[in-house]
Design a protein around this motif. Sequence first.
Motif: not given
Length: 434
Positions: A186, A221, A223
């Motif tokens: 992440t 954010t 991933e």
Amino acid sequence: MSSFEVIGGRPIKGEITPQGAKNEALQVICATLLTKETVIIDNLPDILDVKNLIHLVSDLGVETQKLSDRKYSFRAQNINLDYLKTREFKKRAAALRGSIMIMGPLLARFKKAFFPKPGGDKIGRRRLDTHFYGFEKLGASFDFDSEEFFYTVHADKLKGAYMLLDEASVTGTANIIMTAVLTPGTTTIYNAACEPYVQQLCKMLNSMGARINGIGSNLLTIEGVSELNGCEHRILSDIIEIGSFIGLAAMTGGEITIKEANTEHLGVIPLAFRRMGIEMEIRNNEIYIPPNQRYTIETFIDGSIMTISDAPWPGLTPDLLSVFLVVATQANGSVLIHQKMFESRLFFVDKLIDMGARIILCDPHRATVIGLNHETPLKGSIMTSPDIRAGVALLIAALSAKGKSIIHNIEQIDRGYEHIDKRLRTLGAEIKRI
């Protein structure tokens, strides 16, 4: 070297459709390096910077095909990293600042990248610290050869990380995003740039299989995924060109309708023009500028002089301050133009002063403009375009001025504005390329 010959003093009139956004185009072309699959990009502007970047990635090994006037396909299946060390690449990439964004995709996919110190507009210091800070936080190392002015970035292994950017750099944010989407774990980017161009890049990457959350905010954010797929993507209309057309209509007393204006993505740009006293009507996805405006600059509530300044999005983009400055020269009232980001972008005002504008250059970042209220037109002049945005501001000044003007070094304008002379002639402007 080409020049524009302009006979000014003619109000423009008609309808015009903006080109695709230059800044978005440079980002999404670089993003095609992230996948082996085919990526189709529509509404690419036909401008020098975009054409040069397409040539550069083609030489790097990307299969490119022109599908129509503004639509291309890209397939980055076989990339030749050795090309990055050639003299030809160093020359080409150094002349095009936007090509710095190939580093993130190459680092993500191949764990190494090479790049010369980039050039571009001569508008002052434009540091790259944000790019390399992000690369380092993800686990990369970089070296700089001060004799060759050449950067090397490499990593045995990348890993997602939290980072707080020291500045909301648009190209820096884009580069870090493109690295992070293929980095395991992440990645959290705080103080990320959130311009519409960055939002569009994130939406395109998500359509390719990336996992990016927080789009439109300064907190992203990501991933990491193992690979990305191909996609089709359409570029937004260029908000800088839209702002330039608004300013041109007001300066010449013209009447225009701007089609496909993507009005929901303009941020505070309409408000800033209204503070300059310029009237406009937003009609769904169009902007109408009424004719014969004698606009009066607002003051602040306490009566002090209005200040127009740039700020990170959703603040006013610095790319339009040159246009606001030239528009103010014919306003009723005074305004302080504060260019915070670049220390050399206001140095073109001497050319406007030669044309009869009343401007006080306070320092490299600030200029006070005392408007002429359309009572005394600017006069034609011979001048040279120092960069893209100052170049179009000088063009607006010339189109509003009395008499003939010559603008040299228009290759700078061509870098950012698609066939601007031909398109302005459809609005009644008297301009020719010589």
